[in-house]
Design a protein around this motif. Structure first.
Motif, PDB file in Angstrom:
ATOM      1  N   VAL A  62      -1.211   9.531  25.324  1.00 54.40           N
ATOM      2  CA  VAL A  62      -2.487  10.032  24.799  1.00 54.40           C
ATOM      3  C   VAL A  62      -3.007   9.122  23.694  1.00 54.40           C
ATOM      4  N   ILE A  63      -2.149   8.778  22.739  1.00 53.16           N
ATOM      5  CA  ILE A  63      -2.595   7.997  21.577  1.00 53.16           C
ATOM      6  C   ILE A  63      -2.540   6.495  21.855  1.00 53.16           C
ATOM      7  N   THR A  97       1.211  23.090  24.437  1.00 49.55           N
ATOM      8  CA  THR A  97       0.309  22.606  23.403  1.00 49.55           C
ATOM      9  C   THR A  97       0.024  21.134  23.653  1.00 49.55           C
ATOM     10  N   SER A  98      -0.731  20.516  22.756  1.00 51.24           N
ATOM     11  CA  SER A  98      -1.134  19.119  22.941  1.00 51.24           C
ATOM     12  C   SER A  98      -0.980  18.375  21.629  1.00 51.24           C
ATOM     13  N   LEU A  99      -1.014  17.064  21.708  1.00 47.27           N
ATOM     14  CA  LEU A  99      -0.951  16.250  20.500  1.00 47.27           C
ATOM     15  C   LEU A  99      -2.123  16.580  19.580  1.00 47.27           C
ATOM     16  N   GLU A 131      -4.449   7.309   3.484  1.00 49.27           N
ATOM     17  CA  GLU A 131      -4.495   6.098   2.663  1.00 49.27           C
ATOM     18  C   GLU A 131      -3.725   4.969   3.349  1.00 49.27           C
ATOM     19  N   THR A 132      -2.509   5.275   3.766  1.00 53.75           N
ATOM     20  CA  THR A 132      -1.691   4.346   4.561  1.00 53.75           C
ATOM     21  C   THR A 132      -0.956   5.162   5.616  1.00 53.75           C
ATOM     22  N   LEU A 133      -0.502   4.458   6.661  1.00 56.92           N
ATOM     23  CA  LEU A 133       0.235   5.090   7.764  1.00 56.92           C
ATOM     24  C   LEU A 133       1.569   4.381   7.927  1.00 56.92           C
ATOM     25  N   THR A 134       2.657   5.147   7.894  1.00 52.20           N
ATOM     26  CA  THR A 134       3.985   4.598   8.189  1.00 52.20           C
ATOM     27  C   THR A 134       4.573   5.360   9.375  1.00 52.20           C
ATOM     28  N   CYS A 135       4.881   4.627  10.435  1.00 55.15           N
ATOM     29  CA  CYS A 135       5.433   5.218  11.655  1.00 55.15           C
ATOM     30  C   CYS A 135       6.924   4.890  11.715  1.00 55.15           C
ATOM     31  N   VAL A 136       7.755   5.911  11.616  1.00 53.83           N
ATOM     32  CA  VAL A 136       9.204   5.740  11.524  1.00 53.83           C
ATOM     33  C   VAL A 136       9.841   6.146  12.846  1.00 53.83           C
ATOM     34  N   ASN A 137      10.600   5.215  13.454  1.00 61.07           N
ATOM     35  CA  ASN A 137      11.272   5.495  14.729  1.00 61.07           C
ATOM     36  C   ASN A 137      10.297   6.121  15.719  1.00 61.07           C
ATOM     37  N   SER A 138       9.188   5.435  15.908  1.00 60.21           N
ATOM     38  CA  SER A 138       8.136   5.931  16.795  1.00 60.21           C
ATOM     39  C   SER A 138       8.262   5.318  18.180  1.00 60.21           C
ATOM     40  N   VAL A 139       8.003   6.127  19.192  1.00 61.87           N
ATOM     41  CA  VAL A 139       7.819   5.568  20.527  1.00 61.87           C
ATOM     42  C   VAL A 139       6.423   4.949  20.589  1.00 61.87           C
ATOM     43  N   CYS A 140       6.204   4.082  21.558  1.00 67.11           N
ATOM     44  CA  CYS A 140       4.885   3.489  21.728  1.00 67.11           C
ATOM     45  C   CYS A 140       4.726   2.982  23.152  1.00 67.11           C
TER      46      CYS A 140
END
Length: 246
Positions: free
Chosen positions: A172-173, A51-53, A92-101
């Protein structure tokens, strides 16, 4: 959970887990919340093909509230970023918790090595995850055992399909992060070896106007280890963003 009117908080878990991981955070949030099982997880059917993101995000989007304060953890954070980028009217808002980047070459190699290990020896992968997430924390053993059971209960093929997206989805992102224009908070644990403080700083620098928070002493399972701290940060962030729009 108190039933406060307004836009709900939608919570997306990480690979190999399920919506139940959010219970401590939901108890501490000051607003309505919904926790969603990712494709191939929890009560959702197993993933039977690569699958994909984009595909994971499309599936999640169908089950999200019409508009939400979107909170994603680990793989869930990559999905949340994708939704915030391509469907900003839903966020409305975005919270990224323990995210890779934007993993470095070494960071990519490390996660692809873990992916290969999951394919060849899944039980060892479960134990390695538990060790990486909880060793040295004061999380009760009963909670650790719940996580272990959830991980061990995965369909192995489905887990591998999801983990491959986790291993590659930041590429990808990553190039699209500058086009996210919803209020964003990036938060991780000081001691998270995979979704590091450096990655959270990268994320906050990449998304216009984003802010970052590193929680002292926390490892990868921040929503379990320090649920009150995380819920407090989400509550404060949402309140501030609402105040700025007022």
């Amino acid at each position: 959970m108190s039933h406060v009117p307004g836009t709900p908080v939608a919570l997306l878990h990480g690979v190999g887990l399920d919506a139940g991981m959010w219970e401590p955070v939901r108890d501490a949030l000051k607003r309505n919340s919904v926790a969603i099982d990712l494709p191939g997880h929890g009560r959702r059917p197993a993933l039977t093909a690569p699958t994909s993101l984009a595909e994971l995000a499309a599936d999640v989007l169908e089950r999200l509230p019409e508009k939400s304060h979107l909170v994603g953890f680990s793989l869930g954070a990559l999905i949340a970023q994708y939704i915030a980028r391509f469907h900003p009217d839903r966020v409305e808002t975005l919270t990224c918790v323990n995210s890779v980047c934007r993993r470095t070459e070494d960071e990519s190699t490390a996660v692809l090595t873990r992916l290969a290990a999951a394919e060849s020896d899944f039980p060892a992968t479960v134990e390695a995850s538990i060790d990486r997430w909880y060793t040295g924390t004061s999380v009760p053993q009963s909670v650790v055992e719940t996580t272990r059971r959830t991980l061990a209960g995965n369909d192995v093929g489905s887990f591998v399909h999801a983990y491959r997206v986790f291993a590659t989805g930041d590429a990808v992102i990553g190039p699209e992060l500058g086009n996210i224009h919803v209020p964003t908070l990036a938060v991780t644990g000081e001691l998270d070896p995979g979704s590091t403080p450096d990655m959270t700083l990268r994320l906050a620098e990449a998304i216009p106007g984003a802010r970052s928070l590193v929680v002292p002493g926390a490892r990868h399972m921040l929503p379990v280890q320090d649920a009150d701290v995380l819920a407090g940060a989400i509550n404060d962030f949402i309140q501030e963003s609402e105040g700025e729009r007022a």
